[in-house]
Motif scaffolding. Structure first.
Motif, PDB file in Angstrom:
ATOM      1  N   PRO A 305       0.805  -1.231   0.000  1.00 15.19           N
ATOM      2  CA  PRO A 305       0.000   0.000   0.000  1.00 15.19           C
ATOM      3  C   PRO A 305       0.840   1.285   0.000  1.00 15.19           C
ATOM      4  O   PRO A 305       1.799   1.418   0.753  1.00 15.19           O
ATOM      5  CB  PRO A 305      -0.814  -0.110   1.296  1.00 15.19           C
ATOM      6  N   THR A 306       0.461   2.195  -0.894  1.00 12.40           N
ATOM      7  CA  THR A 306       1.182   3.453  -1.007  1.00 12.40           C
ATOM      8  C   THR A 306       0.236   4.611  -0.717  1.00 12.40           C
ATOM      9  O   THR A 306      -0.985   4.458  -0.757  1.00 12.40           O
ATOM     10  CB  THR A 306       1.769   3.644  -2.423  1.00 12.40           C
ATOM     11  N   ALA A 307       0.833   5.760  -0.437  1.00 10.51           N
ATOM     12  CA  ALA A 307       0.043   6.961  -0.165  1.00 10.51           C
ATOM     13  C   ALA A 307       0.307   7.985  -1.268  1.00 10.51           C
ATOM     14  O   ALA A 307       0.547   9.154  -1.013  1.00 10.51           O
ATOM     15  CB  ALA A 307       0.407   7.526   1.210  1.00 10.51           C
ATOM     16  N   GLY A 308       0.310   7.514  -2.502  1.00  8.09           N
ATOM     17  CA  GLY A 308       0.469   8.429  -3.635  1.00  8.09           C
ATOM     18  C   GLY A 308       1.904   8.844  -3.885  1.00  8.09           C
ATOM     19  O   GLY A 308       2.832   8.436  -3.194  1.00  8.09           O
ATOM     20  N   THR A 309       2.067   9.659  -4.913  1.00  6.04           N
ATOM     21  CA  THR A 309       3.400  10.090  -5.308  1.00  6.04           C
ATOM     22  C   THR A 309       3.722  11.440  -4.675  1.00  6.04           C
ATOM     23  O   THR A 309       2.825  12.141  -4.201  1.00  6.04           O
ATOM     24  CB  THR A 309       3.495  10.220  -6.840  1.00  6.04           C
ATOM     25  N   GLY A 310       4.992  11.780  -4.683  1.00  8.58           N
ATOM     26  CA  GLY A 310       5.415  13.053  -4.117  1.00  8.58           C
ATOM     27  C   GLY A 310       6.796  13.399  -4.621  1.00  8.58           C
ATOM     28  O   GLY A 310       7.315  12.760  -5.539  1.00  8.58           O
ATOM     29  N   THR A 311       7.386  14.395  -4.005  1.00  6.55           N
ATOM     30  CA  THR A 311       8.735  14.806  -4.376  1.00  6.55           C
ATOM     31  C   THR A 311       9.578  14.833  -3.110  1.00  6.55           C
ATOM     32  O   THR A 311       9.150  15.381  -2.094  1.00  6.55           O
ATOM     33  CB  THR A 311       8.716  16.223  -5.008  1.00  6.55           C
ATOM     34  N   SER A 312      10.755  14.236  -3.175  1.00 10.14           N
ATOM     35  CA  SER A 312      11.632  14.225  -2.001  1.00 10.14           C
ATOM     36  C   SER A 312      12.280  15.596  -1.862  1.00 10.14           C
ATOM     37  O   SER A 312      12.249  16.421  -2.785  1.00 10.14           O
ATOM     38  CB  SER A 312      12.713  13.156  -2.173  1.00 10.14           C
ATOM     39  N   ALA A 313      12.898  15.829  -0.706  1.00  7.50           N
ATOM     40  CA  ALA A 313      13.545  17.118  -0.443  1.00  7.50           C
ATOM     41  C   ALA A 313      14.588  17.441  -1.513  1.00  7.50           C
ATOM     42  O   ALA A 313      14.814  18.604  -1.844  1.00  7.50           O
ATOM     43  CB  ALA A 313      14.187  17.098   0.942  1.00  7.50           C
ATOM     44  N   ASP A 314      15.230  16.391  -2.057  1.00  7.08           N
ATOM     45  CA  ASP A 314      16.246  16.649  -3.089  1.00  7.08           C
ATOM     46  C   ASP A 314      15.676  16.568  -4.508  1.00  7.08           C
ATOM     47  O   ASP A 314      16.411  16.396  -5.474  1.00  7.08           O
ATOM     48  CB  ASP A 314      17.449  15.716  -2.912  1.00  7.08           C
ATOM     49  N   GLY A 315      14.335  16.652  -4.615  1.00  7.08           N
ATOM     50  CA  GLY A 315      13.731  16.811  -5.939  1.00  7.08           C
ATOM     51  C   GLY A 315      13.440  15.536  -6.720  1.00  7.08           C
ATOM     52  O   GLY A 315      13.095  15.587  -7.896  1.00  7.08           O
ATOM     53  N   GLN A 316      13.559  14.353  -6.085  1.00 11.84           N
ATOM     54  CA  GLN A 316      13.232  13.116  -6.809  1.00 11.84           C
ATOM     55  C   GLN A 316      11.732  12.856  -6.756  1.00 11.84           C
ATOM     56  O   GLN A 316      11.060  13.182  -5.802  1.00 11.84           O
ATOM     57  CB  GLN A 316      13.946  11.924  -6.168  1.00 11.84           C
ATOM     58  N   SER A 317      11.265  12.220  -7.825  1.00  8.41           N
ATOM     59  CA  SER A 317       9.871  11.817  -7.901  1.00  8.41           C
ATOM     60  C   SER A 317       9.726  10.495  -7.144  1.00  8.41           C
ATOM     61  O   SER A 317      10.367   9.512  -7.517  1.00  8.41           O
ATOM     62  CB  SER A 317       9.612  11.583  -9.375  1.00  8.41           C
ATOM     63  N   ILE A 318       8.943  10.462  -6.093  1.00  8.32           N
ATOM     64  CA  ILE A 318       8.912   9.278  -5.224  1.00  8.32           C
ATOM     65  C   ILE A 318       7.490   8.788  -4.972  1.00  8.32           C
ATOM     66  O   ILE A 318       6.514   9.472  -5.291  1.00  8.32           O
ATOM     67  CB  ILE A 318       9.581   9.585  -3.852  1.00  8.32           C
ATOM     68  N   VAL A 319       7.398   7.588  -4.418  1.00  5.40           N
ATOM     69  CA  VAL A 319       6.115   7.010  -4.016  1.00  5.40           C
ATOM     70  C   VAL A 319       6.150   6.886  -2.495  1.00  5.40           C
ATOM     71  O   VAL A 319       7.103   6.323  -1.929  1.00  5.40           O
ATOM     72  CB  VAL A 319       5.913   5.619  -4.658  1.00  5.40           C
ATOM     73  N   ASN A 320       5.145   7.424  -1.840  1.00  7.75           N
ATOM     74  CA  ASN A 320       5.113   7.404  -0.374  1.00  7.75           C
ATOM     75  C   ASN A 320       4.471   6.127   0.165  1.00  7.75           C
ATOM     76  O   ASN A 320       3.528   5.596  -0.431  1.00  7.75           O
ATOM     77  CB  ASN A 320       4.331   8.615   0.137  1.00  7.75           C
ATOM     78  N   VAL A 321       4.990   5.658   1.289  1.00  3.00           N
ATOM     79  CA  VAL A 321       4.432   4.481   1.961  1.00  3.00           C
ATOM     80  C   VAL A 321       3.127   4.891   2.673  1.00  3.00           C
ATOM     81  O   VAL A 321       3.058   5.953   3.278  1.00  3.00           O
ATOM     82  CB  VAL A 321       5.434   3.951   3.014  1.00  3.00           C
ATOM     83  N   ASP A 322       2.113   4.036   2.587  1.00  2.00           N
ATOM     84  CA  ASP A 322       0.905   4.233   3.404  1.00  2.00           C
ATOM     85  C   ASP A 322       1.211   3.582   4.759  1.00  2.00           C
ATOM     86  O   ASP A 322       1.089   2.372   4.927  1.00  2.00           O
ATOM     87  CB  ASP A 322      -0.290   3.555   2.726  1.00  2.00           C
ATOM     88  N   GLN A 323       1.637   4.398   5.709  1.00  2.00           N
ATOM     89  CA  GLN A 323       2.151   3.859   6.972  1.00  2.00           C
ATOM     90  C   GLN A 323       1.117   3.032   7.732  1.00  2.00           C
ATOM     91  O   GLN A 323       1.442   1.978   8.278  1.00  2.00           O
ATOM     92  CB  GLN A 323       2.696   4.985   7.863  1.00  2.00           C
ATOM     93  N   GLY A 324      -0.141   3.505   7.755  1.00  2.52           N
ATOM     94  CA  GLY A 324      -1.177   2.775   8.484  1.00  2.52           C
ATOM     95  C   GLY A 324      -1.430   1.398   7.884  1.00  2.52           C
ATOM     96  O   GLY A 324      -1.503   0.385   8.599  1.00  2.52           O
ATOM     97  N   ALA A 325      -1.549   1.361   6.548  1.00  2.00           N
ATOM     98  CA  ALA A 325      -1.811   0.077   5.880  1.00  2.00           C
ATOM     99  C   ALA A 325      -0.613  -0.853   6.001  1.00  2.00           C
ATOM    100  O   ALA A 325      -0.766  -2.068   6.163  1.00  2.00           O
ATOM    101  CB  ALA A 325      -2.158   0.322   4.406  1.00  2.00           C
TER     102      ALA A 325
END
Length: 343
Positions: A305-325
């Motif tokens: 399970p993921t919590a959608g995409t985002g951008t890291s502090a250093d500008g990379q395109s990333i996928v966030n972990v859905d921590q609860g799931a």
């Protein structure tokens, strides 16, 4: 799918219909098939032995697959088994992974294959390669950087840290081998979640629903991500569909009745896969003999399970972990209750 009873009260040879003896498409490890292990094959021990020795004579081993024991979770007490399947798309000469601890390969595909303790169900859990996770000793980064930074041991440590579950075995599949494996089986039927045409030439088109794929098409199907608005999200779903297609084919009686096909599949799979040194052919055969799948419907797949995409502090395109799931997934892995895991 018909469910075959595993209790036989008749012992005369004539009663042993082909699907009652067992056989394994050594996939418990192998391939993009991950764990298509099977009930079957009338040839009995001689046949299974020849398939096993064919696989064995082709397979190579990862010299150092696991991190130091001190940094690992305890072995599972439930009797379930976890196999980490890494797909490496080297598109060239494969490098030895995990020897020096550094490689030029990234794990394009990562799946945890969880086999229930009762051996009746298999779960394929895709892990998105851009998932932003803690990589022990390296801060937080995309999970697929672990292979390049620390070889197989660091990938194992990273996934164990993420899921709190000990990994029993590791298999690395060179994607290019998908072509030979698919062709050895005479092609596979894959239920594609969406219709698409590959962006790069040659342009293969797939319909939503069943597609019969030859080796070149299967490889293109597994690799494609540019054709989708959701890119890697769709790609991992397609890879799950491909593995389910492999599993169905490997469990079908027409393949099992054809020793030539099975043997050439074993050779192709062996040539395309590396496994940890504790996963010998005997171990695979024991695992296969213990499997109680009732057909392809016993193989389940989902994406971590993921919590959608985002951008890291250093500008990379990333996928966030859905921590609860993921916390719920950790609990389900710990007590072997994936059947009721809701994602």
């Amino acid at each position: 799918m018909v469910s075959y009873s595993v209790h036989h009260h008749h012992h005369h040879p004539a009663a042993r219909r082909p699907h009652h003896a067992w056989f394994v498409a050594l996939a418990a490890v192998v391939v993009a098939v991950a764990v298509a292990v099977v009930v079957a094959a009338g040839g009995g021990a001689v046949y299974v032995g020849s398939v096993a020795s064919t696989f064995d004579s082709h397979v190579s081993h990862i010299q150092r697959a696991f991190p130091a024991d001190a940094v690992r979770p305890a072995a599972t007490s439930t009797g379930a088994m976890n196999i980490l399947l890494l797909g490496s798309d080297s598109r060239g000469a494969p490098t030895e992974v995990g020897q020096t601890g550094v490689s030029n390969q990234r794990a394009d595909t990562m799946m945890l294959v969880h086999i229930d303790a009762d051996r009746r169900n298999v779960y394929l859990i895709s892990i998105m390669r851009d998932l932003w996770v803690p990589i022990p000793g390296n801060g937080t980064a995309k999970i697929n950087a672990a292979l390049a930074w620390g070889g197989t041991p660091l990938v194992v440590q990273t996934v164990e840290h993420l899921l709190g579950a000990r990994i029993d075995h590791v298999a690395i599949v060179d994607f290019a081998g998908l072509t030979d494996m698919t062709n050895a089986l005479g092609g596979v039927d894959v239920d594609s979640p969406v219709a698409f045409t590959t962006v790069k030439s040659p342009h293969y088109s797939f319909v939503k629903g069943m597609n019969h794929l030859d080796g070149a098409q299967a490889l293109a199907f597994a690799r494609e991500r540019y054709a989708f608005p959701t890119a890697d999200y769709q790609r991992v779903a397609d890879q799950q569909a491909l593995m389910r297609g492999f599993a169905a084919k490997l469990m079908s009686l027409d393949v099992l009745a054809d020793p030539g096909k099975v043997t050439s599949f074993a050779a192709a799979a062996g040539s395309s896969v590396k496994v940890d040194q504790n996963f010998g052919t005997q171990d695979m055969l024991q695992l296969a003999a213990s499997m109680r799948l009732s057909g392809a419907s016993s193989i389940h797949s989902f994406t971590l399970p993921t919590a959608g995409t985002g951008t890291s502090a250093d500008g990379q395109s990333i996928v966030n972990v859905d921590q609860g799931a993921v916390a719920r997934l950790r609990a389900a892995l710990a007590d072997d209750t994936l059947a009721s895991f809701g994602g």
